[in-house]
Design a protein around this motif. Structure first.
Motif, PDB file in Angstrom:
ATOM      1  N   ALA A 203     -26.506   2.348  27.810  1.00 22.98           N
ATOM      2  CA  ALA A 203     -25.759   3.568  27.853  1.00 22.98           C
ATOM      3  C   ALA A 203     -24.345   3.132  28.719  1.00 22.98           C
ATOM      4  CB  ALA A 203     -26.319   4.420  28.995  1.00 22.98           C
ATOM      5  N   VAL A 204     -23.203   3.553  28.240  1.00 21.14           N
ATOM      6  CA  VAL A 204     -21.976   3.363  28.608  1.00 21.14           C
ATOM      7  C   VAL A 204     -20.966   4.493  28.846  1.00 21.14           C
ATOM      8  CG1 VAL A 204     -22.071   1.206  26.686  1.00 21.14           C
ATOM      9  CG2 VAL A 204     -21.140   3.556  26.080  1.00 21.14           C
ATOM     10  N   ALA A 205     -20.073   4.382  29.720  1.00 18.20           N
ATOM     11  CA  ALA A 205     -19.143   5.271  30.194  1.00 18.20           C
ATOM     12  C   ALA A 205     -17.794   4.455  30.744  1.00 18.20           C
ATOM     13  CB  ALA A 205     -19.897   6.029  31.208  1.00 18.20           C
ATOM     14  N   GLY A 206     -16.818   5.382  30.919  1.00 13.21           N
ATOM     15  CA  GLY A 206     -15.756   4.842  31.387  1.00 13.21           C
ATOM     16  C   GLY A 206     -15.742   5.318  32.917  1.00 13.21           C
ATOM     17  N   TYR A 207     -15.029   4.543  33.753  1.00 19.99           N
ATOM     18  CA  TYR A 207     -15.023   4.785  35.148  1.00 19.99           C
ATOM     19  C   TYR A 207     -13.568   4.449  35.629  1.00 19.99           C
ATOM     20  CZ  TYR A 207     -16.334   4.807  40.221  1.00 19.99           C
ATOM     21  OH  TYR A 207     -16.286   4.780  41.634  1.00 19.99           O
ATOM     22  N   GLY A 208     -12.810   5.658  36.092  1.00 16.18           N
ATOM     23  CA  GLY A 208     -11.429   5.339  36.336  1.00 16.18           C
ATOM     24  C   GLY A 208     -10.916   4.682  35.253  1.00 16.18           C
ATOM     25  N   THR A 209     -10.166   3.466  35.232  1.00 15.55           N
ATOM     26  CA  THR A 209      -9.653   2.960  34.131  1.00 15.55           C
ATOM     27  C   THR A 209     -10.369   1.667  33.671  1.00 15.55           C
ATOM     28  OG1 THR A 209      -8.129   1.364  35.688  1.00 15.55           O
ATOM     29  CG2 THR A 209      -7.341   3.524  34.881  1.00 15.55           C
ATOM     30  N   GLY A 210     -11.638   1.550  34.229  1.00 17.42           N
ATOM     31  CA  GLY A 210     -12.393   0.584  33.905  1.00 17.42           C
ATOM     32  C   GLY A 210     -13.674   1.246  32.905  1.00 17.42           C
ATOM     33  N   ARG A 211     -14.744   0.338  32.705  1.00 11.51           N
ATOM     34  CA  ARG A 211     -15.698   0.575  31.974  1.00 11.51           C
ATOM     35  C   ARG A 211     -17.156   0.130  32.593  1.00 11.51           C
ATOM     36  NH1 ARG A 211     -13.675  -0.186  25.727  1.00 11.51           N
ATOM     37  NH2 ARG A 211     -12.270   1.523  25.665  1.00 11.51           N
ATOM     38  N   SER A 212     -18.064   0.931  32.508  1.00 13.77           N
ATOM     39  CA  SER A 212     -19.199   0.373  32.947  1.00 13.77           C
ATOM     40  C   SER A 212     -20.479   0.663  31.956  1.00 13.77           C
ATOM     41  CB  SER A 212     -19.818   1.131  34.269  1.00 13.77           C
ATOM     42  OG  SER A 212     -20.034   2.142  34.216  1.00 13.77           O
ATOM     43  N   ALA A 213     -21.667  -0.164  32.035  1.00  8.55           N
ATOM     44  CA  ALA A 213     -22.711  -0.035  30.868  1.00  8.55           C
ATOM     45  C   ALA A 213     -23.987  -0.638  31.531  1.00  8.55           C
ATOM     46  CB  ALA A 213     -22.207  -0.840  29.652  1.00  8.55           C
ATOM     47  N   VAL A 214     -25.137  -0.102  30.793  1.00  7.48           N
ATOM     48  CA  VAL A 214     -26.319  -0.407  31.250  1.00  7.48           C
ATOM     49  C   VAL A 214     -26.973  -0.984  30.154  1.00  7.48           C
ATOM     50  CG1 VAL A 214     -26.404   0.663  33.420  1.00  7.48           C
ATOM     51  CG2 VAL A 214     -27.324   1.840  31.285  1.00  7.48           C
ATOM     52  N   PHE A 215     -27.831  -1.916  30.194  1.00  7.43           N
ATOM     53  CA  PHE A 215     -29.347  -2.490  29.357  1.00  7.43           C
ATOM     54  C   PHE A 215     -30.302  -2.474  30.190  1.00  7.43           C
ATOM     55  CE2 PHE A 215     -32.040  -5.083  27.053  1.00  7.43           C
ATOM     56  CZ  PHE A 215     -31.786  -4.845  25.767  1.00  7.43           C
ATOM     57  N   THR A 216     -31.272  -1.421  30.012  1.00  9.97           N
ATOM     58  CA  THR A 216     -32.261  -1.148  31.233  1.00  9.97           C
ATOM     59  C   THR A 216     -33.528  -1.991  30.960  1.00  9.97           C
ATOM     60  OG1 THR A 216     -33.007   0.642  29.881  1.00  9.97           O
ATOM     61  CG2 THR A 216     -31.450   1.060  31.599  1.00  9.97           C
ATOM     62  N   SER A 217     -33.505  -2.632  29.792  1.00  8.96           N
ATOM     63  CA  SER A 217     -34.653  -3.687  29.812  1.00  8.96           C
ATOM     64  C   SER A 217     -34.115  -4.968  30.027  1.00  8.96           C
ATOM     65  CB  SER A 217     -35.121  -3.675  28.269  1.00  8.96           C
ATOM     66  OG  SER A 217     -36.445  -4.359  28.253  1.00  8.96           O
ATOM     67  N   ASP A 218     -34.978  -5.966  29.784  1.00  7.41           N
ATOM     68  CA  ASP A 218     -34.513  -7.413  30.147  1.00  7.41           C
ATOM     69  C   ASP A 218     -33.731  -8.095  29.022  1.00  7.41           C
ATOM     70  OD1 ASP A 218     -34.569  -9.562  31.827  1.00  7.41           O
ATOM     71  OD2 ASP A 218     -36.682  -9.526  32.235  1.00  7.41           O
ATOM     72  N   CYS A 219     -33.006  -9.211  29.640  1.00  7.15           N
ATOM     73  CA  CYS A 219     -32.190 -10.008  28.684  1.00  7.15           C
ATOM     74  C   CYS A 219     -33.184 -11.422  28.280  1.00  7.15           C
ATOM     75  CB  CYS A 219     -30.796 -10.409  29.188  1.00  7.15           C
ATOM     76  SG  CYS A 219     -30.823 -11.411  30.944  1.00  7.15           S
ATOM     77  N   SER A 220     -34.411 -11.586  28.990  1.00  2.00           N
ATOM     78  CA  SER A 220     -35.252 -12.690  28.848  1.00  2.00           C
ATOM     79  C   SER A 220     -36.811 -12.205  29.294  1.00  2.00           C
ATOM     80  CB  SER A 220     -34.580 -13.861  30.025  1.00  2.00           C
ATOM     81  OG  SER A 220     -34.789 -13.419  31.251  1.00  2.00           O
ATOM     82  N   PRO A 221     -37.434 -13.216  28.850  1.00  2.00           N
ATOM     83  CA  PRO A 221     -38.862 -12.591  29.285  1.00  2.00           C
ATOM     84  C   PRO A 221     -39.241 -12.482  30.965  1.00  2.00           C
ATOM     85  CG  PRO A 221     -38.745 -14.604  28.129  1.00  2.00           C
ATOM     86  CD  PRO A 221     -37.426 -14.527  28.195  1.00  2.00           C
ATOM     87  N   HIS A 222     -39.996 -11.381  31.314  1.00  2.00           N
ATOM     88  CA  HIS A 222     -40.902 -10.939  30.596  1.00  2.00           C
ATOM     89  C   HIS A 222     -40.812  -9.731  29.650  1.00  2.00           C
ATOM     90  CE1 HIS A 222     -42.352  -8.021  33.676  1.00  2.00           C
ATOM     91  NE2 HIS A 222     -43.350  -7.571  32.880  1.00  2.00           N
ATOM     92  N   TRP A 223     -39.939  -8.779  30.178  1.00  2.00           N
ATOM     93  CA  TRP A 223     -39.735  -7.436  29.226  1.00  2.00           C
ATOM     94  C   TRP A 223     -39.161  -7.806  27.930  1.00  2.00           C
ATOM     95  CZ3 TRP A 223     -37.583  -3.868  33.529  1.00  2.00           C
ATOM     96  CH2 TRP A 223     -38.483  -3.200  34.241  1.00  2.00           C
ATOM     97  N   ALA A 224     -38.288  -8.752  27.750  1.00  2.00           N
ATOM     98  CA  ALA A 224     -37.901  -9.460  26.407  1.00  2.00           C
ATOM     99  C   ALA A 224     -38.275 -10.640  25.959  1.00  2.00           C
ATOM    100  CB  ALA A 224     -36.281  -9.594  26.675  1.00  2.00           C
TER     101      ALA A 224
END
Length: 248
Positions: A203-224
């Motif tokens: 999920a992504v969105a703007g925040y002020g003049t910046g931006r924020s995002a989430v990746f809610t699972s993992d980037c490495s084991p164990h969820w990935a």
């Protein structure tokens, strides 16, 4: 090319070995950052990794220090580690509001990414605790007040809902299975680009003049699992796409 700070994604494991009446302990230091680091460096980005044990003392404390980076990634590192510098926690000396500085830096044009894990979002037994901080304001999602982990031991595949969004890096087909995630609720103006088990995964969105995002699972084991983070060419495209969209 962007300069990316990844904070977290390391841990120390201590094991107790009991053999009859005798026992001893062993410790090991583990990093989970390598798949993400290699993916981003392979796309030309400069990556600085700040291991979890260094975050309390060394995480940037103001806009000038954060200005060295285009994107800040928080991955499996709880709010306490950012809030409680050694002088604050150990000597009761007032310090810097580092989560406030990170929020303001994002609002003023920075790129913020939070990646899931046991100490991300609300986290295991609610110990990550970002819901109770000012950084919550900068995230594109609302956090739950309770333990937000969803374990998927049999695995589940992501569903892409906005394949043409640049933050997905052009990845639209079948994703390898993931084994869990942190459950969050999208805010009103948030774009949910992919879901897992019906909940936001990317999920992504703007925040002020910046931006924020989430990746809610993992980037490495164990969820990935390794087929996701090591064997799948979409891994680098997704995380590369997120970082490049945030840096824009």
């Amino acid at each position: 090319m962007s300069r990316v700070l990844i904070a977290g994604e390391s841990w120390v494991t201590q094991s107790t070995h009991i053999k009859g009446v005798d026992s001893f302990t062993t410790t090991s230091y583990v990093t989970g950052v390598e798949p993400l680091r290699h993916a981003l460096e392979g796309r030309g980005h400069e990556v600085v990794h700040m291991p979890a044990h260094l975050v309390p003392a060394e995480f940037p404390g103001d806009a000038d220090a954060l200005a060295a980076y285009d994107v800040v990634v928080l991955s499996d590192i709880g709010a306490n580690s950012l809030q409680l510098a050694p002088e604050v926690f150990e000597r009761a000396v007032p310090g810097r509001d580092r989560l406030g500085a990170l929020r303001d830096w994002t609002r003023d044009g920075g790129g913020l990414l939070m990646v899931g894990g046991y100490l991300s979002f609300t986290g295991f037994e609610a110990k990550a605790a970002f819901r109770n901080t000012v950084l919550h304001e900068a995230l594109p999602v609302e956090l739950l007040p309770e333990d937000d982990r969803v374990e998927l031991p049999a695995g589940a595949r992501a569903t892409v809902t906005a394949a043409d969004h640049p933050a997905l890096g052009g990845v639209a087909g079948d994703w390898p299975v993931l084994l869990g995630y942190n459950r969050v609720v999208p805010r009103e103006n948030t774009e949910v680009l992919a879901t897992l088990n019906g909940d936001p995964l990317v999920a992504v969105a703007g925040y002020g003049t910046g931006r924020s995002a989430v990746f809610t699972s993992d980037c490495s084991p164990h969820w990935a699992p390794r087929p996701f983070c090591e064997d799948w060419d979409g891994y680098a495209k997704v995380f590369g796409g997120l970082v490049e969209w945030l840096a824009a």
